[in-house]
Design an enzyme around this catalytic site. Structure first.
Site, mmCIF file in Angstrom:
data_model
loop_
_atom_site.group_PDB
_atom_site.id
_atom_site.type_symbol
_atom_site.label_atom_id
_atom_site.label_comp_id
_atom_site.label_asym_id
_atom_site.label_seq_id
_atom_site.Cartn_x
_atom_site.Cartn_y
_atom_site.Cartn_z
ATOM 1 N N ASP A 27 -2.012 -1.053 7.444
ATOM 2 C CA ASP A 27 -1.420 -1.790 6.329
ATOM 3 C C ASP A 27 -2.178 -3.085 6.019
ATOM 4 O O ASP A 27 -2.502 -3.377 4.863
ATOM 5 C CB ASP A 27 0.049 -2.132 6.634
ATOM 6 C CG ASP A 27 0.844 -0.905 7.035
ATOM 7 O OD1 ASP A 27 0.336 0.210 6.824
ATOM 8 O OD2 ASP A 27 1.962 -1.061 7.566
ATOM 9 N N SER A 47 4.728 -1.454 2.803
ATOM 10 C CA SER A 47 4.050 -2.576 3.471
ATOM 11 C C SER A 47 4.310 -3.926 2.845
ATOM 12 O O SER A 47 3.381 -4.717 2.627
ATOM 13 C CB SER A 47 2.544 -2.349 3.525
ATOM 14 O OG SER A 47 2.276 -1.386 4.445
ATOM 15 N N ARG A 94 0.838 -1.204 0.000
ATOM 16 C CA ARG A 94 0.000 0.000 0.000
ATOM 17 C C ARG A 94 0.872 1.253 0.000
ATOM 18 O O ARG A 94 2.035 1.231 0.386
ATOM 19 C CB ARG A 94 -0.935 0.039 1.207
ATOM 20 C CG ARG A 94 -0.240 0.116 2.581
ATOM 21 C CD ARG A 94 -0.100 1.491 3.150
ATOM 22 N NE ARG A 94 0.751 1.522 4.342
ATOM 23 C CZ ARG A 94 2.030 1.825 4.310
ATOM 24 N NH1 ARG A 94 2.641 2.068 3.170
ATOM 25 N NH2 ARG A 94 2.738 1.858 5.429
#
Ligand code: GLA
Length: 395
Positions: free
Chosen positions: A189, A139, A36
């Site tokens: 996340d 992430s 992300r």
């Protein structure tokens, strides 16, 4: 000039080929989960605040199948993770306490998810491949955790998979990160990796866990992620320190979390706390406000306003929360000096990793060219649109 993003089907083919050659069998399950980028709302998730990330086209793919065991054998190919490294551990059929973190460290994310998985475990063979750069603040760890959860679900069958909702699954993955990677992260996340959707950013209220899709259909604008290639690890003391300082500030303010006080309430108690604690709280309170304002700006397609909030966010992370670094600041300054850039900021935990820049499509090449010329380090770029969350792939 930007990195080619390997599409999920190429990753899938790589994983399948490796599975066949290493395990001498065909995989019968395949899943993927994305990394992300966070657009606004940094270091607010563990303060019960608001965040605004989006899922990336950079993904982790896992293929595999159940075995007779007794071991789980997991192999990875990623260049960043040790190339073609395979690890084995006993599948904890009865006693999950037998699973403990260790080496190689990448396998801790897998083991952590097995430990917290809400369902029956069985031994398996698996191959993991990923296009999410490691330690880039995008992430990569949540992508492995969420992909692992999805993978275990698929081993159990679709019906079982639907018994636990995505929120609970994301919380289990967060616990895996706390216990097995020693990072007291928030929920952002893992949440967006499960719940992101193509064409949308995701506003997450990290207190109620309510998630709202925010459409991002701006054909004339692009989101450019620039990796400073300064590696960050959050398992040092900085991240837990920030978390503790925020909790301390909330306590002094007499509030459950920094989600609750207003800026005026903080000002009123200024003499009750040291400058560092005050500044940490100032960042969090103002940043939560920026998410609300940023969402309103996106709904009005006001990218100029959104960009302005991104810059404010960066300055606050740099000066008050002190999680930026020289390289990230340099990248933001270069971006902001480029015509056609709406806004730019560091993204993720900080201390290295990436910046995210909102820029007019027509200015993307100019932006990348300038950074290549002026940035002292060696940057890499990804042009990304909001992509979908974790999903099952057909093998
Ligand atoms: C890391 C953590 C997240 C969040 C960000 C900062 O990515 O994993 O939970 O706290 O840092 O916004």
């Amino acid at each position: 000039m930007a990195q080619e993003i390997e599409d999920v089907f190429t990753l899938l083919e790589t994983a399948k080929t490796l599975f066949k050659s290493h395990f001498k069998n065909e995989p019968n399950v395949a899943v993927c989960a994305p990394g992300r980028v966070n657009l606004l709302g940094e270091h607010t998730d563990y303060n019960d605040g608001l965040v605004l990330p989006m899922a990336l086209p950079l993904v982790t793919v896992i293929v595999g199948r159940k075995t007779d065991g007794p071991q789980c054998r997991v192999m990875t190919t990623s260049e960043d993770l040790k190339k073609n490294s395979c690890t084995e551990f006993d599948c904890p059929l009865e006693d999950r306490e037998s699973l403990t973190p260790g080496e190689p460290s990448w396998a801790n994310y897998v083991k952590g998810v097995l430990y917290f998985y809400k369902g029956t475990l069985s031994p398996f063979d698996a191959v993991i491949v990923s296009s999410v750069p490691l330690g880039g603040g995008l992430s990569s760890s949540a992508a492995i955790e969420v992909a692992t959860y999805m993978f275990l679900d698929q081993l159990n069958g679709e019906k079982k998979a639907s018994e636990v909702n995505k929120k609970e699954k994301a919380l289990a993955c967060q616990q895996a990160e706390h216990k097995f990677a020693n990072v007291p992260c928030g929920i952002m996340d893992q949440f967006v990796s499960f719940m992101g959707e193509k064409g949308n950013a995701l506003q997450i209220d990290c207190r109620s866990l309510e998630a709202t899709l925010i459409p991002m259909a701006f054909p004339d604008a692009a989101i450019v992620i620039c990796n400073s290639n300064v590696k960050h690890t959050l398992s040092g003391t900085e991240y837990p320190d920030r978390r503790r300082q925020c909790e301390e500030a909330a306590k002094i303010l007499g509030k459950p979390a920094l989600r609750d006080p207003t800026y005026d309430e903080l000002q009123d108690k200024k003499d009750k706390m040291d400058t560092v604690t005050f500044n940490r709280a100032k960042h969090v309170i103002s940043e939560i406000g920026r998410v609300t304002d940023g969402v309103a700006a996106l709904r009005k397609a006001d990218l100029t306003e959104f960009g302005r909030l991104m810059v404010q966010s960066h300055n606050s992370l740099r000066d008050d929360f002190e999680v930026s670094c020289k390289e990230l600041n340099e990248l933001v300054v270069i971006a902001l000096g480029t015509k056609g850039v709406y806004g730019s900021r560091m993204t993720g935990g900080g201390f290295g990793g990436c910046t995210v820049t909102l820029v007019q499509q027509s200015a993307v090449n100019d932006l990348i060219g300038r950074i290549k010329k002026e940035y002292e380090g060696n940057a890499t770029f990804y042009i990304c649109s909001p992509s979908s969350g974790a999903k099952v792939l057909s093998v």
